[in-house]
Scaffold this active site. Structure first.
Site, PDB file in Angstrom:
ATOM      1  N   ARG A  42      -9.505  -7.228 -13.308  1.00 44.54           N
ATOM      2  CA  ARG A  42      -8.392  -6.953 -14.234  1.00 44.54           C
ATOM      3  C   ARG A  42      -8.489  -7.808 -15.507  1.00 44.54           C
ATOM      4  O   ARG A  42      -8.096  -7.377 -16.587  1.00 44.54           O
ATOM      5  CB  ARG A  42      -7.054  -7.179 -13.532  1.00 44.54           C
ATOM      6  CG  ARG A  42      -6.663  -6.009 -12.643  1.00 44.54           C
ATOM      7  CD  ARG A  42      -5.414  -6.251 -11.839  1.00 44.54           C
ATOM      8  NE  ARG A  42      -4.833  -4.989 -11.378  1.00 44.54           N
ATOM      9  CZ  ARG A  42      -3.887  -4.897 -10.456  1.00 44.54           C
ATOM     10  NH1 ARG A  42      -3.407  -5.998  -9.893  1.00 44.54           N
ATOM     11  NH2 ARG A  42      -3.389  -3.717 -10.092  1.00 44.54           N
ATOM     12  N   LYS A  59       2.033  -2.015   0.407  1.00 48.67           N
ATOM     13  CA  LYS A  59       3.275  -1.853  -0.358  1.00 48.67           C
ATOM     14  C   LYS A  59       4.001  -0.618   0.156  1.00 48.67           C
ATOM     15  O   LYS A  59       4.197   0.373  -0.545  1.00 48.67           O
ATOM     16  CB  LYS A  59       2.983  -1.787  -1.852  1.00 48.67           C
ATOM     17  CG  LYS A  59       2.498  -3.132  -2.366  1.00 48.67           C
ATOM     18  CD  LYS A  59       2.197  -3.136  -3.841  1.00 48.67           C
ATOM     19  CE  LYS A  59       1.773  -4.520  -4.299  1.00 48.67           C
ATOM     20  NZ  LYS A  59       1.348  -4.543  -5.718  1.00 48.67           N
ATOM     21  N   GLY A 109      -5.385  -3.162  -7.577  1.00 46.30           N
ATOM     22  CA  GLY A 109      -6.012  -4.472  -7.644  1.00 46.30           C
ATOM     23  C   GLY A 109      -6.778  -4.817  -6.382  1.00 46.30           C
ATOM     24  O   GLY A 109      -7.926  -5.270  -6.435  1.00 46.30           O
ATOM     25  N   GLY A 142      -0.392   1.406  -7.754  1.00 46.49           N
ATOM     26  CA  GLY A 142       0.900   2.093  -7.850  1.00 46.49           C
ATOM     27  C   GLY A 142       1.016   2.879  -9.139  1.00 46.49           C
ATOM     28  O   GLY A 142       1.531   3.997  -9.154  1.00 46.49           O
TER      29      GLY A 142
HETATM   30  N1  LIG Z   1      -2.379  -2.640   8.383  1.00 45.13           N
HETATM   31  C1  LIG Z   1      -2.079  -3.556   7.447  1.00 45.13           C
HETATM   32  N2  LIG Z   1      -1.130  -4.502   7.671  1.00 45.13           N
HETATM   33  C2  LIG Z   1      -0.824  -5.418   6.719  1.00 45.13           C
HETATM   34  N3  LIG Z   1      -1.408  -5.467   5.486  1.00 45.13           N
HETATM   35  C3  LIG Z   1      -2.355  -4.544   5.233  1.00 45.13           C
HETATM   36  C4  LIG Z   1      -2.738  -3.552   6.182  1.00 45.13           C
HETATM   37  N4  LIG Z   1      -3.710  -2.782   5.615  1.00 45.13           N
HETATM   38  C5  LIG Z   1      -3.923  -3.277   4.379  1.00 45.13           C
HETATM   39  N5  LIG Z   1      -3.114  -4.335   4.147  1.00 45.13           N
HETATM   40  C6  LIG Z   1      -3.035  -5.142   2.917  1.00 45.13           C
HETATM   41  O1  LIG Z   1      -2.727  -4.303   1.804  1.00 45.13           O
HETATM   42  C7  LIG Z   1      -2.971  -5.104   0.647  1.00 45.13           C
HETATM   43  C8  LIG Z   1      -3.168  -4.262  -0.583  1.00 45.13           C
HETATM   44  O2  LIG Z   1      -2.088  -3.379  -0.685  1.00 45.13           O
HETATM   45  P1  LIG Z   1      -1.746  -2.798  -2.138  1.00 45.13           P
HETATM   46  O3  LIG Z   1      -1.415  -3.938  -3.065  1.00 45.13           O
HETATM   47  O4  LIG Z   1      -0.765  -1.703  -1.955  1.00 45.13           O
HETATM   48  O5  LIG Z   1      -3.152  -2.167  -2.571  1.00 45.13           O
HETATM   49  P2  LIG Z   1      -3.713  -1.982  -4.068  1.00 45.13           P
HETATM   50  O6  LIG Z   1      -3.695  -3.337  -4.740  1.00 45.13           O
HETATM   51  O7  LIG Z   1      -5.098  -1.485  -3.887  1.00 45.13           O
HETATM   52  O8  LIG Z   1      -2.800  -0.983  -4.745  1.00 45.13           O
HETATM   53  C9  LIG Z   1      -4.188  -5.939   0.993  1.00 45.13           C
HETATM   54  O9  LIG Z   1      -3.932  -7.291   0.630  1.00 45.13           O
HETATM   55  C10 LIG Z   1      -4.353  -5.778   2.509  1.00 45.13           C
HETATM   56  O10 LIG Z   1      -4.537  -7.003   3.176  1.00 45.13           O
HETATM   57  O1  LIG Z   2      -1.045  -5.118  -8.258  1.00 41.28           O
HETATM   58  C1  LIG Z   2      -0.348  -4.258  -8.734  1.00 41.28           C
HETATM   59  O2  LIG Z   2      -0.128  -3.055  -8.139  1.00 41.28           O
HETATM   60  P1  LIG Z   2      -1.162  -2.458  -7.005  1.00 41.28           P
HETATM   61  O3  LIG Z   2      -1.142  -3.457  -5.877  1.00 41.28           O
HETATM   62  O4  LIG Z   2      -0.563  -1.157  -6.609  1.00 41.28           O
HETATM   63  O5  LIG Z   2      -2.495  -2.336  -7.639  1.00 41.28           O
HETATM   64  C2  LIG Z   2       0.344  -4.386 -10.067  1.00 41.28           C
HETATM   65  O6  LIG Z   2      -0.018  -5.603 -10.670  1.00 41.28           O
HETATM   66  C3  LIG Z   2       1.856  -4.299  -9.863  1.00 41.28           C
HETATM   67  O7  LIG Z   2       2.261  -5.351  -9.052  1.00 41.28           O
HETATM   68  P2  LIG Z   2       3.683  -5.179  -8.294  1.00 41.28           P
HETATM   69  O8  LIG Z   2       3.483  -4.077  -7.280  1.00 41.28           O
HETATM   70  O9  LIG Z   2       3.950  -6.525  -7.652  1.00 41.28           O
HETATM   71  O10 LIG Z   2       4.705  -4.792  -9.339  1.00 41.28           O
HETATM   72 MG   LIG Z   3      -2.359  -4.740  -4.702  1.00 33.50          MG
END
Ligand SMILES: Nc1ncnc2c1ncn2[C@@H]1O[C@H](COP(=O)(O)OP(=O)(O)O)[C@@H](O)[C@H]1O
Ligand SMILES: O=C(OP(=O)(O)O)[C@H](O)COP(=O)(O)O
Ligand SMILES: [Mg+2]
Length: 390
Positions: free
Chosen positions: A36, A197, A347, A370
């Site tokens: 990023r 999330k 991320g 997101g």
């Molecule tokens: N089954 C699970 N239980 C708890 N955490 C999880 C699980 N699967 C994945 N994760 C966690 O999800 C996190 C990323 O989620 P998120 O921020 O939504 O993804 P991204 O950043 O790709 O959008 C990672 O840090 C990972 O450790």
């Molecule tokens: O990491 C982010 O989103 P992502 O985990 O869905 O990639 C963005 O920086 C938004 O962070 P936030 O979901 O804490 O608002």
């Molecule tokens: Mg994330």
């Protein structure tokens, strides 16, 4: 993108506040994936070359509206300085006289990093007074934080209403790419959703089901569905407010919605926790599902191999721990080996793909998880909508 661009701004000698998404993974004070930061370099470089006084602001993690040393921007300032090849001063504040003084002392072409915007409760509330304080020392505002563009916060929306505003080069590039690929995707279009999330992202599932031909759900997202089915999920992450919606979606979606058939359950959330692969209705009481299992990787890989377009947001498991990284690795390899147009966004998803050295096998690496999800489902991103048209 039809929004005013940073390219169109006269920035020479101007004090420019740039919203970036430097919400990067940090471990033991070190940035463990700098994608990023790297993707913000074109905008930073352009402003520096054109003689602007650049102040960067971002959120990091989810502090609760007050300073938390765990989420201070210092590790980011260190990595940013290494990548820029110069020292980058990091302020311990995001507003007030210290910011004004730093800008007055900053040479043209200089860069300073402000403190975590979420150390202020006005950030996530998009508080007008806080947005006024943020904007006060500046002449111009640039939003280059695609990853946070789905957040209507003070630094993504409020400030843009108070200063002459423009889109950064990364924001333009991300939106233009997603417009090109995901607004009318070549089919079959397979969407893959994971991550942690849950409350944030369960809301996009219904819309994704209307856009994608298949939606594969892993990560922590799947346990709400399993609990809605009446399965024991132990201490897995679940969104209890969503159980009825999950039941309804499973009925309506039919086989478009593809859930895991086996998961890796662990006794606790630790890298060396006792763990074993179980069927999805076999998570032992008090245990938690931390990865999808091998049969699910096979199942998902089969769907992915037949796709012409793949969009993936959210790791399939806690990939940061080796014991729970196999699901993410299996899906990443299946996406990499497919001849589909593949977009990986988020991320942590991007960090996982980088860790596997597969980033070059993907068609597009998006810095937003997101944000890209919400864009794909057809939502307007507040951080984009607020910017003036060209
Ligand atoms: N089954 C699970 N239980 C708890 N955490 C999880 C699980 N699967 C994945 N994760 C966690 O999800 C996190 C990323 O989620 P998120 O921020 O939504 O993804 P991204 O950043 O790709 O959008 C990672 O840090 C990972 O450790
Ligand atoms: O990491 C982010 O989103 P992502 O985990 O869905 O990639 C963005 O920086 C938004 O962070 P936030 O979901 O804490 O608002
Ligand atoms: Mg994330």
């Amino acid at each position: 993108m039809q929004k005013k661009s940073v390219r169109d701004l006269d920035v020479d000698g101007k004090k420019v506040l740039v919203r970036v998404d430097f919400n990067v993974p940090v471990k033991d004070g070190e940035v463990t994936d700098d994608t990023r930061i790297d993707r913000a370099m074109p905008t930073i470089g352009m402003l520096v070359e054109r003689g602007a006084k650049v102040a960067l602001i971002s959120h990091l993690g989810r502090p609760k509206g007050s300073p938390d040393p765990k989420y201070a921007m210092d590790p980011v300032a260190k990595r940013l300085g290494e990548m820029l090849g110069r020292h980058v001063e990091k302020l311990d504040t995001a507003v007030g006289q210290e910011v004004s003084d730093a800008l007055d002392n900053l040479p043209e072409g200089g860069v300073v990093l402000l403190e975590n915007s979420r150390f202020y409760e006005g950030e996530t509330k998009n508080d007008p007074g806080f947005a006024d304080e943020l904007a006060a020392p500046f002449d111009l505002y640039v939003n280059d934080a695609f990853g946070a563009a789905h957040r209507a916060h003070a630094t993504t929306v409020g400030v843009a209403e108070r200063l002459p505003a423009a889109a950064g080069l990364l924001l333009e590039r991300e939106v233009d790419y997603l417009d090109g690929v995901l607004k009318d995707p070549e089919r079959p279009f397979v969407a893959i959703l994971g991550g942690a999330k849950v409350s944030d992202k369960l809301g996009v599932i219904e819309s994704l089901l209307g856009v994608a031909d298949s939606l594969l759900i892993g990560g922590a997202m799947c346990f709400t569905f399993f609990k809605a089915k009446g399965y024991g999920v132990g201490k897995s992450l679940v969104e209890d407010d969503y159980l009825e919606e999950a039941k309804r979606l499973m009925q309506e979606a039919g086989d478009k919605l593809v859930l895991p058939v086996d998961v890796v359950a662990a006794r606790e959330f630790e890298a060396d926790a006792e763990h074993r692969t179980v069927s999805v209705d076999g998570v032992p009481e008090g245990w938690m599902g931390l990865d999808i299992g091998p049969e699910t990787v096979e199942l998902f890989a089969g769907r992915i191999s037949g796709a012409k377009t793949v969009f993936w947001n959210g790791p399939m498991g806690v990939f940061e721990m080796d014991a729970f990284a196999k699901g993410t690795e299996g899906v990443a390899r299946a996406v990499a080996e497919s001849d589909a147009t593949s977009v990986v966004g988020g991320g942590d998803s991007v960090a996982a793909v980088n860790k596997l050295g597969l980033e070059r096998e993907m068609s597009h690496i998006s810095t937003g998880g997101g944000a890209s999800l919400e864009y794909v489902e057809g939502k307007e991103l507040p951080g984009v909508a607020v910017l003036p048209d060209r």
